[in-house]
Design an enzyme around this catalytic site. Structure first.
Site, mmCIF file in Angstrom:
data_model
loop_
_atom_site.group_PDB
_atom_site.id
_atom_site.type_symbol
_atom_site.label_atom_id
_atom_site.label_comp_id
_atom_site.label_asym_id
_atom_site.label_seq_id
_atom_site.Cartn_x
_atom_site.Cartn_y
_atom_site.Cartn_z
ATOM 1 N N LYS A 196 18.045 29.535 27.089
ATOM 2 C CA LYS A 196 19.289 28.808 26.771
ATOM 3 C C LYS A 196 20.104 28.598 28.044
ATOM 4 O O LYS A 196 19.967 29.332 29.025
ATOM 5 C CB LYS A 196 20.118 29.555 25.728
ATOM 6 C CG LYS A 196 20.585 30.978 26.118
ATOM 7 C CD LYS A 196 21.851 31.057 26.952
ATOM 8 C CE LYS A 196 22.201 32.478 27.355
ATOM 9 N NZ LYS A 196 23.134 32.577 28.457
ATOM 10 N N ASP B 20 23.211 37.490 21.994
ATOM 11 C CA ASP B 20 22.738 36.101 21.945
ATOM 12 C C ASP B 20 21.621 35.879 20.919
ATOM 13 O O ASP B 20 21.135 34.755 20.767
ATOM 14 C CB ASP B 20 22.227 35.657 23.325
ATOM 15 C CG ASP B 20 23.371 35.509 24.323
ATOM 16 O OD1 ASP B 20 24.530 35.382 23.885
ATOM 17 O OD2 ASP B 20 23.092 35.523 25.539
HETATM 18 O O1 C5P Z 1 24.340 42.475 23.450
HETATM 19 P P1 C5P Z 1 23.684 42.381 24.803
HETATM 20 O O2 C5P Z 1 22.615 43.401 24.996
HETATM 21 O O3 C5P Z 1 23.262 40.998 25.129
HETATM 22 O O4 C5P Z 1 24.869 42.739 25.840
HETATM 23 C C1 C5P Z 1 24.661 43.471 27.003
HETATM 24 C C2 C5P Z 1 25.987 44.017 27.493
HETATM 25 O O5 C5P Z 1 26.829 42.951 27.940
HETATM 26 C C3 C5P Z 1 26.813 44.769 26.477
HETATM 27 O O6 C5P Z 1 26.464 46.124 26.436
HETATM 28 C C4 C5P Z 1 28.247 44.574 27.013
HETATM 29 O O7 C5P Z 1 28.491 45.470 28.074
HETATM 30 C C5 C5P Z 1 28.194 43.189 27.609
HETATM 31 N N1 C5P Z 1 28.665 42.164 26.674
HETATM 32 C C6 C5P Z 1 30.042 42.014 26.449
HETATM 33 N N2 C5P Z 1 30.473 41.042 25.576
HETATM 34 C C7 C5P Z 1 29.606 40.219 24.978
HETATM 35 C C8 C5P Z 1 28.211 40.336 25.218
HETATM 36 C C9 C5P Z 1 27.782 41.323 26.060
HETATM 37 O O8 C5P Z 1 30.852 42.744 27.000
HETATM 38 N N3 C5P Z 1 30.055 39.271 24.148
#
Ligand code: C5P
Length: 286
Positions: free
Chosen positions: A12, A137
């Site tokens: 993406k 995502d």
């Molecule tokens: O959910 P994902 O594994 O993609 O996110 C990785 C990290 O990125 C989370 O642990 C968080 O620290 C940060 N994050 C965030 N806000 C979001 C998505 C991710 O702070 N909307």
């Protein structure tokens, strides 16, 4: 019943990304128009009587329980109560730590594959809720196409498909850790310009020129990640409709309505950068 299924897991780009708030648990509230593109991983899922195994062709991607594909299998089997296990083979094209959502795309493909292999026990809404617990995502990747994502990514509003075009992707050697990028934005005490509205409007009107003009990303405005300004300057010599940063970077993308100009731009970037692709926007997964 079929035992094996192979799916494409599309990368993406973020046509815009506003960081609009922060939850008590540290997650950030976003407003972003995301678009799947034709660069993709291939994900093969096979049902097994017991155990979960994940194999991957790429260096730097964990094979075992740390891989998001492993979490996806575990979460799906637990939520549905379906006995047994699964084997996942990931053939990666999407670079890691690139801002292109490769991990989330793989996790979403595993959920879709298992749901099909198990006779569709979950609705797409249930699958999306499950996905949100795996990665921010993942709900978008389950949906694909052109989508306005809000909250921490779990609020999904499909938009009309963005107009067809050519999307040049260029990833510099550095990798960016998403949590570190969010932490850096927090430290910068950054205030969002909240500029997604222009992109949403341009997509709704099918206006590629306006879309190119409105690309924006708060990670870029707050951090100016290394080498991204240089890549944008190199792209600008080929008159893209616009250029932007994807996710928390470091991948930069340029939009072109002319395929030849996109190829010329990509050839030029390849003199300096090893990971350059000419892609197209793609719609919802089959
Ligand atoms: O959910 P994902 O594994 O993609 O996110 C990785 C990290 O990125 C989370 O642990 C968080 O620290 C940060 N994050 C965030 N806000 C979001 C998505 C991710 O702070 N909307």
């Amino acid at each position: 019943m079929k035992e094996t299924i192979t799916l494409r897991a599309a990368a993406k780009i973020n046509l815009c990304l506003d960081i609009v708030g922060r939850r008590a648990d540290g997650y950030h509230l976003l407003r972003s128009v995301m678009q799947t593109v034709s660069l993709c991983d291939t994900v093969t899922v096979t049902r097994r009587e017991t155990g979960i195994s994940v194999r991957c062709n790429a260096h730097g991607v964990p094979n075992g329980a740390e891989n998001i594909a492993h979490t996806a299998v575990e979460t799906f089997l637990k939520a549905t109560g379906i006995p047994g296990g699964a084997e996942v083979l990931l053939e990666k094209q999407i670079p890691v730590q690139a801002g292109l959502g490769g991990g989330s795309a793989d996790g979403a493909a595993v959920l879709r594959a298992l749901n099909t292999l198990c006779g569709m026990p979950l609705t797409s809404r249930q699958l999306s809720e499950l996905g949100a617990g795996i990665g921010a995502d993942v709900p978008f990747c389950l949906c694909g196409g052109t989508v306005l994502c809000e909250g921490v990514g779990e609020q999904i509003t499909p938009l009309p498909p963005m107009p067809d075009c050519f999307v040049v992707l260029c990833k510099p050697e550095i990798g960016v850790s998403t949590p570190e990028a969010f932490a850096a934005v927090d430290r910068a005490d950054f205030c969002s310009a909240r500029s997604c509205d222009g992109v949403v409007e341009a997509v709704r009107c099918g206006d590629l020129i306006a879309l190119g003009r409105h690309l924006s990303n708060d990670f870029y405005l707050a951090l100016r990640p290394l080498q991204t300004a240089e890549i944008m300057a190199l792209m600008s010599a080929f008159s893209p409709l616009g250029a932007g940063l994807s996710g928390s970077g470091p991948t930069v993308f340029g939009l072109f309505d002319d395929g030849k100009a996109a190829e010329r731009c990509a050839d030029h970037l390849r003199r300096q950068y090893g990971q350059v692709w000419v892609t197209r926007p793609v719609g919802r997964p089959d």
